[in-house]
Enzyme design. Sequence first.
Site, PDB file in Angstrom:
ATOM      1  N   SER A  30      22.478  10.101  35.642  1.00  0.00           N
ATOM      2  CA  SER A  30      21.093  10.468  35.791  1.00  0.00           C
ATOM      3  C   SER A  30      21.101  10.384  37.562  1.00  0.00           C
ATOM      4  O   SER A  30      20.501   9.322  37.912  1.00  0.00           O
ATOM      5  CB  SER A  30      20.479   9.197  35.011  1.00  0.00           C
ATOM      6  N   HIS A  55      23.011  14.499  34.042  1.00  0.00           N
ATOM      7  CA  HIS A  55      21.771  14.020  32.839  1.00  0.00           C
ATOM      8  C   HIS A  55      20.422  14.100  33.946  1.00  0.00           C
ATOM      9  O   HIS A  55      20.138  13.100  35.219  1.00  0.00           O
ATOM     10  CB  HIS A  55      21.429  12.570  32.733  1.00  0.00           C
ATOM     11  N   ASP A  57      16.444  14.192  34.675  1.00  0.00           N
ATOM     12  CA  ASP A  57      14.923  13.303  34.133  1.00  0.00           C
ATOM     13  C   ASP A  57      13.876  14.541  34.412  1.00  0.00           C
ATOM     14  O   ASP A  57      13.881  14.240  35.927  1.00  0.00           O
ATOM     15  CB  ASP A  57      14.336  12.273  34.267  1.00  0.00           C
ATOM     16  N   MET A  59       9.251  14.492  34.434  1.00  0.00           N
ATOM     17  CA  MET A  59       8.263  13.623  33.644  1.00  0.00           C
ATOM     18  C   MET A  59       7.466  14.381  34.162  1.00  0.00           C
ATOM     19  O   MET A  59       7.246  14.744  35.330  1.00  0.00           O
ATOM     20  CB  MET A  59       9.133  12.354  34.185  1.00  0.00           C
ATOM     21  N   HIS A  88      16.889  15.548  30.425  1.00  0.00           N
ATOM     22  CA  HIS A  88      15.831  15.146  29.671  1.00  0.00           C
ATOM     23  C   HIS A  88      14.411  15.644  29.916  1.00  0.00           C
ATOM     24  O   HIS A  88      14.074  14.548  30.499  1.00  0.00           O
ATOM     25  CB  HIS A  88      16.279  13.421  29.955  1.00  0.00           C
ATOM     26  N   MET A  90      10.953  14.103  29.535  1.00  0.00           N
ATOM     27  CA  MET A  90       9.492  13.354  29.065  1.00  0.00           C
ATOM     28  C   MET A  90       8.452  14.242  29.409  1.00  0.00           C
ATOM     29  O   MET A  90       7.598  13.860  30.469  1.00  0.00           O
ATOM     30  CB  MET A  90       9.740  12.114  29.714  1.00  0.00           C
ATOM     31  N   MET A 159      16.566   6.259  23.227  1.00  0.00           N
ATOM     32  CA  MET A 159      16.283   5.283  24.638  1.00  0.00           C
ATOM     33  C   MET A 159      16.229   3.985  24.829  1.00  0.00           C
ATOM     34  O   MET A 159      16.342   3.844  23.398  1.00  0.00           O
ATOM     35  CB  MET A 159      14.727   5.573  24.838  1.00  0.00           C
ATOM     36  N   ASP A 197      20.838   5.618  26.911  1.00  0.00           N
ATOM     37  CA  ASP A 197      20.053   6.346  28.468  1.00  0.00           C
ATOM     38  C   ASP A 197      18.755   4.697  28.028  1.00  0.00           C
ATOM     39  O   ASP A 197      18.223   4.833  28.034  1.00  0.00           O
ATOM     40  CB  ASP A 197      19.048   7.066  28.228  1.00  0.00           C
TER      41      ASP A 197
HETATM   42  C1  DX5 Z   1      13.796   6.707  31.752  1.00  0.00           C
HETATM   43  C2  DX5 Z   1      15.647   7.754  32.676  1.00  0.00           C
HETATM   44  C3  DX5 Z   1      16.902   7.894  32.291  1.00  0.00           C
HETATM   45  C4  DX5 Z   1      16.614   7.027  33.908  1.00  0.00           C
HETATM   46  C5  DX5 Z   1      18.136   6.129  33.516  1.00  0.00           C
HETATM   47  O1  DX5 Z   1      13.272   7.247  31.803  1.00  0.00           O
HETATM   48  O2  DX5 Z   1      15.547   8.506  31.093  1.00  0.00           O
HETATM   49  O3  DX5 Z   1      17.540   8.571  32.319  1.00  0.00           O
HETATM   50  O4  DX5 Z   1      17.488   7.491  34.989  1.00  0.00           O
HETATM   51  O5  DX5 Z   1      18.495   5.027  34.833  1.00  0.00           O
HETATM   52  P1  DX5 Z   1      19.306   3.194  34.636  1.00  0.00           P
HETATM   53  O6  DX5 Z   1      20.521   3.445  34.138  1.00  0.00           O
HETATM   54  O7  DX5 Z   1      19.036   2.912  35.611  1.00  0.00           O
HETATM   55  O8  DX5 Z   1      18.129   2.661  33.643  1.00  0.00           O
HETATM   56 ZN    ZN Z   2      16.813   9.976  30.738  1.00  0.00          ZN
END
Ligand code: DX5
Ligand code: ZN
Length: 240
Positions: A30, A55, A57, A59, A88, A90, A159, A197
């Site tokens: 990620s 991956h 993210d 947000m 992903h 969010m 999650m 994740d």
């Molecule tokens: C959190 C993200 C994850 C995050 C995971 O909301 O969706 O993808 O990067 O990070 P780690 O592996 O550090 O928990």
């Molecule tokens: Zn994620």
Amino acid sequence: MGKAVELKMHKVKNMSKKPSNPPKIQILPSILAGDFSRLGEEAKRAEDAGADALHVDIMDGHFVPNLTLGPKAVAAINRSTNLFLDVHLMIYNPYDYVEKFVEAGADRVTFHFEATENVKETLEYVRKSGVQVGLAFCPETSHEMVLPFLALCDMVLLMTVNPGFGGQAFMPEVLEKVEFTREMANRLDLPLNIEVDGGIDDKTAPLCVKAGANLLVAGTHLYKAPDMAKAISKLRGATR
Ligand code: DX5
Ligand code: ZN
């Protein structure tokens, strides 16, 4: 789906935990845990280290209390790597942003069940856009919510932390949801990808794979490792 809905949880718990025909295990670093001043190089670093996909993210500061990247940054990442981009979202109103992230180079667009009232329409829209579609569920969302959508998804993301930040502790209570989802997919004979994740490392990944997950997202564990290639092969080895 009718058949699946009739299943009672106590029955599910007594079923075999091993998927009869598990899809391939993949490791997805990620990039949230990477250096944002060098996103292109960080994407390439994951590719050179043997990642199966990247991956990314997204947000919006509303659905989760954090802001990250937009389509322009995803396009820049896409120009820097040949890796499959697992985006992903969010964000609220994911439907409105699907096209932009597909244009930016997303190969799979995953959005949250909790972020829209139009789950089915959004799933169909992502598929129509020519990319894979994933549906994500927060840890507190109940098992049964996945059932109506299993046949409409290429992937279900369960999650294992509350979304919003990297570096949080893995929530073992989600394992039961992973088992349930794999059992339901097997019963419906669906070759579903199940992604986990949050807090994934050498200790938690084997638990997730045993429960039926096959896509392992890891941010901190891989990007902060002294040698990402070694960390990826160790993580892969831990799941065998
Ligand atoms: C959190 C993200 C994850 C995050 C995971 O909301 O969706 O993808 O990067 O990070 P780690 O592996 O550090 O928990
Ligand atoms: Zn994620």
